[in-house]
Scaffold this motif. Structure first.
Motif, mmCIF file in Angstrom:
data_model
loop_
_atom_site.group_PDB
_atom_site.id
_atom_site.type_symbol
_atom_site.label_atom_id
_atom_site.label_comp_id
_atom_site.label_asym_id
_atom_site.label_seq_id
_atom_site.Cartn_x
_atom_site.Cartn_y
_atom_site.Cartn_z
ATOM 1 N N SER A 170 0.789 -1.243 0.000
ATOM 2 C CA SER A 170 0.000 0.000 0.000
ATOM 3 C C SER A 170 0.818 1.290 0.000
ATOM 4 C CB SER A 170 -0.984 0.007 1.175
ATOM 5 O OG SER A 170 -1.843 -1.100 1.096
ATOM 6 N N TRP A 171 2.032 1.237 -0.473
ATOM 7 C CA TRP A 171 2.901 2.423 -0.439
ATOM 8 C C TRP A 171 2.375 3.565 -1.293
ATOM 9 C CZ3 TRP A 171 6.194 4.431 -4.362
ATOM 10 C CH2 TRP A 171 6.183 3.721 -5.570
ATOM 11 N N THR A 172 1.526 3.293 -2.257
ATOM 12 C CA THR A 172 1.008 4.348 -3.130
ATOM 13 C C THR A 172 -0.308 4.959 -2.637
ATOM 14 O OG1 THR A 172 -0.172 2.739 -4.500
ATOM 15 C CG2 THR A 172 2.072 3.324 -5.176
ATOM 16 N N HIS A 173 -0.857 4.475 -1.548
ATOM 17 C CA HIS A 173 -2.170 4.921 -1.085
ATOM 18 C C HIS A 173 -2.042 6.150 -0.179
ATOM 19 C CE1 HIS A 173 -4.021 0.667 -1.746
ATOM 20 N NE2 HIS A 173 -3.330 1.102 -2.781
ATOM 21 N N ASP A 174 -2.299 7.310 -0.730
ATOM 22 C CA ASP A 174 -2.206 8.556 0.038
ATOM 23 C C ASP A 174 -3.154 8.571 1.240
ATOM 24 O OD1 ASP A 174 -0.322 9.545 -1.753
ATOM 25 O OD2 ASP A 174 -1.823 10.602 -2.952
ATOM 26 N N GLU A 175 -4.316 7.925 1.099
ATOM 27 C CA GLU A 175 -5.311 7.931 2.174
ATOM 28 C C GLU A 175 -4.840 7.168 3.413
ATOM 29 O OE1 GLU A 175 -5.936 6.621 -0.893
ATOM 30 O OE2 GLU A 175 -7.073 8.225 -1.832
ATOM 31 N N LEU A 176 -3.853 6.290 3.246
ATOM 32 C CA LEU A 176 -3.334 5.513 4.366
ATOM 33 C C LEU A 176 -2.459 6.359 5.295
ATOM 34 C CD1 LEU A 176 -2.741 2.854 5.861
ATOM 35 C CD2 LEU A 176 -1.042 2.343 4.086
ATOM 36 N N VAL A 177 -1.828 7.390 4.773
ATOM 37 C CA VAL A 177 -0.835 8.164 5.522
ATOM 38 C C VAL A 177 -1.368 8.716 6.847
ATOM 39 C CG1 VAL A 177 0.677 10.188 5.443
ATOM 40 C CG2 VAL A 177 0.520 8.657 3.471
ATOM 41 N N PRO A 178 -2.500 9.429 6.893
ATOM 42 C CA PRO A 178 -2.935 9.971 8.184
ATOM 43 C C PRO A 178 -3.275 8.895 9.209
ATOM 44 C CG PRO A 178 -4.514 10.537 6.451
ATOM 45 C CD PRO A 178 -3.358 9.861 5.798
ATOM 46 N N VAL A 179 -3.834 7.791 8.757
ATOM 47 C CA VAL A 179 -4.172 6.702 9.674
ATOM 48 C C VAL A 179 -2.896 6.050 10.194
ATOM 49 C CG1 VAL A 179 -5.344 4.468 9.891
ATOM 50 C CG2 VAL A 179 -6.410 6.324 8.594
ATOM 51 N N ALA A 180 -1.936 5.826 9.320
ATOM 52 C CA ALA A 180 -0.674 5.213 9.729
ATOM 53 C C ALA A 180 0.060 6.106 10.732
ATOM 54 C CB ALA A 180 0.205 4.941 8.517
ATOM 55 N N ARG A 181 0.091 7.399 10.492
ATOM 56 C CA ARG A 181 0.765 8.318 11.421
ATOM 57 C C ARG A 181 0.074 8.333 12.786
ATOM 58 N NH1 ARG A 181 1.827 13.091 7.091
ATOM 59 N NH2 ARG A 181 3.709 12.194 6.175
ATOM 60 N N TYR A 186 -9.593 -2.918 13.387
ATOM 61 C CA TYR A 186 -8.887 -2.321 12.257
ATOM 62 C C TYR A 186 -9.650 -1.111 11.740
ATOM 63 C CZ TYR A 186 -12.238 -5.155 9.582
ATOM 64 O OH TYR A 186 -13.381 -5.717 9.084
ATOM 65 N N VAL A 187 -8.959 -0.307 10.915
ATOM 66 C CA VAL A 187 -9.522 0.938 10.380
ATOM 67 C C VAL A 187 -9.564 0.871 8.858
ATOM 68 C CG1 VAL A 187 -9.233 3.445 10.215
ATOM 69 C CG2 VAL A 187 -8.459 2.246 12.264
ATOM 70 N N LEU A 188 -10.705 1.200 8.280
ATOM 71 C CA LEU A 188 -10.773 1.409 6.834
ATOM 72 C C LEU A 188 -10.274 2.815 6.570
ATOM 73 C CD1 LEU A 188 -14.217 -0.001 5.642
ATOM 74 C CD2 LEU A 188 -11.977 -1.081 5.553
ATOM 75 N N TYR A 189 -9.273 2.928 5.704
ATOM 76 C CA TYR A 189 -8.768 4.260 5.397
ATOM 77 C C TYR A 189 -9.377 4.749 4.094
ATOM 78 C CZ TYR A 189 -5.305 1.579 2.649
ATOM 79 O OH TYR A 189 -4.682 0.719 1.792
ATOM 80 N N LEU A 206 -17.617 -0.579 14.729
ATOM 81 C CA LEU A 206 -17.518 0.041 16.049
ATOM 82 C C LEU A 206 -17.838 1.526 16.004
ATOM 83 C CD1 LEU A 206 -14.209 -1.635 17.279
ATOM 84 C CD2 LEU A 206 -16.566 -2.270 17.851
ATOM 85 N N GLY A 207 -17.696 2.133 14.827
ATOM 86 C CA GLY A 207 -17.974 3.551 14.709
ATOM 87 C C GLY A 207 -17.396 4.125 13.433
ATOM 88 N N ALA A 208 -17.725 5.404 13.198
ATOM 89 C CA ALA A 208 -17.259 6.113 12.011
ATOM 90 C C ALA A 208 -16.727 7.481 12.425
ATOM 91 C CB ALA A 208 -18.385 6.248 10.996
ATOM 92 N N PRO A 209 -15.552 7.499 13.070
ATOM 93 C CA PRO A 209 -14.974 8.768 13.525
ATOM 94 C C PRO A 209 -14.593 9.686 12.368
ATOM 95 C CG PRO A 209 -13.892 6.883 14.545
ATOM 96 C CD PRO A 209 -14.758 6.366 13.451
ATOM 97 N N GLY A 210 -14.562 10.977 12.668
ATOM 98 C CA GLY A 210 -14.264 11.975 11.657
ATOM 99 C C GLY A 210 -12.791 12.224 11.404
ATOM 100 N N THR A 211 -11.926 11.812 12.339
ATOM 101 C CA THR A 211 -10.491 12.032 12.149
ATOM 102 C C THR A 211 -9.736 10.713 12.309
ATOM 103 O OG1 THR A 211 -9.928 12.451 14.470
ATOM 104 C CG2 THR A 211 -10.691 14.355 13.155
ATOM 105 N N ALA A 212 -8.535 10.680 11.764
ATOM 106 C CA ALA A 212 -7.686 9.492 11.903
ATOM 107 C C ALA A 212 -7.351 9.246 13.374
ATOM 108 C CB ALA A 212 -6.412 9.662 11.078
ATOM 109 N N VAL A 233 -8.170 5.825 15.448
ATOM 110 C CA VAL A 233 -7.129 5.050 16.123
ATOM 111 C C VAL A 233 -7.453 4.920 17.615
ATOM 112 C CG1 VAL A 233 -4.706 5.147 16.819
ATOM 113 C CG2 VAL A 233 -5.343 5.488 14.432
ATOM 114 N N ALA A 234 -7.957 5.958 18.227
ATOM 115 C CA ALA A 234 -8.337 5.887 19.639
ATOM 116 C C ALA A 234 -9.426 4.837 19.852
ATOM 117 C CB ALA A 234 -8.797 7.255 20.137
ATOM 118 N N LEU A 235 -10.331 4.730 18.907
ATOM 119 C CA LEU A 235 -11.395 3.728 18.986
ATOM 120 C C LEU A 235 -10.803 2.317 18.881
ATOM 121 C CD1 LEU A 235 -14.422 3.259 19.268
ATOM 122 C CD2 LEU A 235 -14.625 3.594 16.785
#
Length: 114
Positions: free
Chosen positions: A23-34, A72-75, A90-96, A100-102
């Motif tokens: 998944s190195w090309t997936h920009d949407e993964l970056v905020p969740v990974a951080r 796990y989180v869908l990014y 479990l939920g649909a939070p608005g921020t990464a 992650v806290a969830l």
């Protein structure tokens, strides 16, 4: 596709977006990974992006011990979807960070133990 030999290397490659890793090309993964890397309990686990989700494994892929199911989180664009070990939403939070806290709130005790 290269798989990192351990969790620390997997986190490093994921955050560096090392070419030809999962998944190195997936920009949407970056905020969740951080956000996930900022959580000490998740840093102990092996990050495993697959099929639009960031999974957390107790062992690396291909190891003989069972990894076990963890939340796990869908990014993608917010809101993020967080699912439990049983794949129930479990939920649909608005921020990464909230996503992650969830995940952390739904980890079993001592998640680094096989």
């Amino acid at each position: 596709m290269s798989e990192a030999p351990d969790a620390a290397t997997a986190w490093q490659w994921l955050l560096e977006r090392r070419p030809h890793t999962r998944s190195w090309t997936h920009d949407e993964l970056v905020p969740v990974a951080r956000a996930a890397h900022a959580e000490p309990r998740l840093r102990e686990l092996y990050p495993f992006p697959s099929h639009g989700a960031l999974h957390f494994l107790r062992t690396g892929p291909g190891e003989t011990r069972p990894a076990g199911n963890l939340p796990y989180v869908l990014y993608g664009p917010p809101p993020y979807k967080v699912y439990g070990a049983d794949h129930a939403e479990l939920g649909a939070p608005g921020t990464a960070e909230e996503a992650v806290a969830l995940v952390v709130r739904h980890l079993p005790p001592e998640p680094g133990q096989p």
